[in-house]
Design an enzyme around this catalytic site. Structure first.
Site, PDB file in Angstrom:
ATOM      1  N   LYS A 112      -1.932  -1.561  -3.904  1.00 38.72           N
ATOM      2  CA  LYS A 112      -2.945  -0.510  -3.974  1.00 38.72           C
ATOM      3  C   LYS A 112      -2.201   0.866  -4.016  1.00 38.72           C
ATOM      4  CE  LYS A 112      -5.776   2.230  -0.634  1.00 38.72           C
ATOM      5  NZ  LYS A 112      -6.226   2.211   0.730  1.00 38.72           N
ATOM      6  N   LYS A 139       0.780  -1.039   0.027  1.00 36.17           N
ATOM      7  CA  LYS A 139       0.161  -0.058  -0.024  1.00 36.17           C
ATOM      8  C   LYS A 139       0.880   1.298   0.136  1.00 36.17           C
ATOM      9  CE  LYS A 139      -3.317   2.496   2.626  1.00 36.17           C
ATOM     10  NZ  LYS A 139      -4.426   2.504   3.747  1.00 36.17           N
TER      11      LYS A 139
HETATM   12  C1  PBG Z   1      -7.152   3.378   5.150  1.00 35.84           C
HETATM   13  C2  PBG Z   1      -7.491   3.209   3.816  1.00 35.84           C
HETATM   14  C3  PBG Z   1      -7.130   4.305   2.785  1.00 35.84           C
HETATM   15  C4  PBG Z   1      -8.033   3.701   1.801  1.00 35.84           C
HETATM   16  C5  PBG Z   1      -8.308   2.408   2.059  1.00 35.84           C
HETATM   17  N1  PBG Z   1      -8.317   2.201   3.522  1.00 35.84           N
HETATM   18  C6  PBG Z   1      -6.774   5.563   2.938  1.00 35.84           C
HETATM   19  C7  PBG Z   1      -5.976   6.141   3.303  1.00 35.84           C
HETATM   20  O1  PBG Z   1      -4.638   5.201   3.292  1.00 35.84           O
HETATM   21  O2  PBG Z   1      -5.379   7.253   3.576  1.00 35.84           O
HETATM   22  C8  PBG Z   1      -8.085   4.183   0.494  1.00 35.84           C
HETATM   23  C9  PBG Z   1      -9.102   4.044  -0.656  1.00 35.84           C
HETATM   24  C10 PBG Z   1      -9.458   4.880  -1.632  1.00 35.84           C
HETATM   25  O3  PBG Z   1      -9.032   5.749  -1.915  1.00 35.84           O
HETATM   26  O4  PBG Z   1     -10.174   4.455  -2.554  1.00 35.84           O
HETATM   27  N2  PBG Z   1      -6.755   3.157   6.005  1.00 35.84           N
END
Ligand code: PBG
Length: 325
Positions: free
Chosen positions: A248, A195
């Site tokens: 992601k 991520k």
């Molecule tokens: C959380 C989380 C995030 C997303 C999914 N889980 C945001 C972040 O890390 O700030 C983002 C998903 C999206 O942008 O569609 N912890």
């Protein structure tokens, strides 16, 4: 193979040939649709930066889940926005928290819908970070306990799978252990393994009300410049018991999806995030691109790169198009 003996255009002559040699096809069975639950009843608040996406109270999330079942969408990814946020993220693991309540209701009314819960603290902390703050930064090991408690509370509420997204070291192993001890050894973990600290999460933070109040997430989420590090992250998660590994965002990271698919023998999920969705919606609204075509092309590209599962805000729209054939 050489021209003129080989002419690739021979097999592009018409739709029948094109379909015959098509290598990748999208299926509604690969989609997971993210939903945002808020407290209350009959609440449906549009998210300005994500046309067609709403914050909804549990009763309406249940209705939405029923509609999604009719579209054959197999799974949802549930996020919650609590009544109140605090330093301890207590709404995240409350027995009667927003996600826990909503999961119970969905499983009651819509037992066949697979409910995946996002396990993170940023929606629940007053400072908007994904963990416990100590000495001005997110403290890894104290956060682990809270994440484990959160995952366990989701499992107890009836979640079918948990998806830890806080990017704390050791989170998958800690959650696996807590689930096993709690009698949930058959509950799978979909790990947000690679991520990235991405600018494409902007619209989500509006939807989830989870913008960090100071600093950014770069001390826990990955640097977009790195690819080998993603492999190290995924190796750790696999070792800690991840059942599905996730990359992601999706579109700017197709190379990482491909590496994940090639280097690991596990299902790979890709999260087509809020910014990717918003860009297509915005450009389509301006009349600058064909929104439906761009949506299908993006989803196909994510699958072609190697994703077995696609988490996407386009799921319902794409499912309708796929149904039409
Ligand atoms: C959380 C989380 C995030 C997303 C999914 N889980 C945001 C972040 O890390 O700030 C983002 C998903 C999206 O942008 O569609 N912890």
């Amino acid at each position: 193979m050489q021209f003129p003996e080989y002419r690739p255009r021979r097999l592009r002559k018409n739709e029948v040939f094109r379909k015959l040699i098509q290598e990748t096809s999208l299926s509604v069975h690969d989609f997971i649709y993210p939903l945002f639950a808020v407290p209350g009843k009959d609440v449906k608040k549009p998210v300005a930066s994500m046309p067609g996406v709403f914050q909804q109270s549990p009763d309406l999330v249940v209705k939405e889940a029923q509609n999604l079942t009719a579209l054959d969408i197999p799974a949802i990814l549930l996020f919650g926005i609590p009544e109140k946020k605090d330093e301890a993220a207590s709404g995240a693991f409350a027995k009667d928290g927003i996600v826990q309540r909503t999961v119970r209701r969905i499983k009651e009314k819509c037992p066949d819908m697979l409910v995946v819960t996002d396990v993170c603290l940023c929606e629940y902390t007053s400072h908007g970070h994904c963990g416990m703050i100590e000495k001005g930064d997110v403290d890894n090991d104290t956060t682990l306990e809270v994440l484990a408690e959160t995952a366990l509370s989701h499992a107890r509420a009836g979640a079918d799978m948990v998806a830890p997204s806080a990017m704390m070291d050791g989170q998958v192993g800690t959650i696996r252990e807590a689930l096993d001890e709690g009698g949930f050894e058959t509950l799978p973990i979909m790990a947000y393994s690679a991520k990235y600290a991405s600018s494409f999460y902007g619209p989500f933070r509006e939807a989830a009300e989870s913008k960090p109040q100071f600093g950014n997430r770069k001390s826990y989420q990955m640097d977009p410049a790195n690819s080998d590090e993603a492999i190290r992250e995924m190796t750790l998660d696999v070792g800690e018991g991840a059942d599905i590994i996730m990359v992601k965002p999706a579109l700017p990271y197709l190379d990482i999806i491909r590496r994940a698919k090639e280097e690991f023998d596990l299902p790979v999920a890709a999260y087509n995030v809020s910014g990717e969705f918003a860009m297509i919606k915005a450009a389509a609204q301006m009349g600058w691109i064909d929104g439906e075509a761009a949506m299908m092309e993006s989803l196909t590209a994510i699958k072609r790169a190697g994703a077995d599962i696609i988490i996407t805000y386009f799921a319902a729209e794409a499912a309708k198009l796929l149904q039409k054939g």
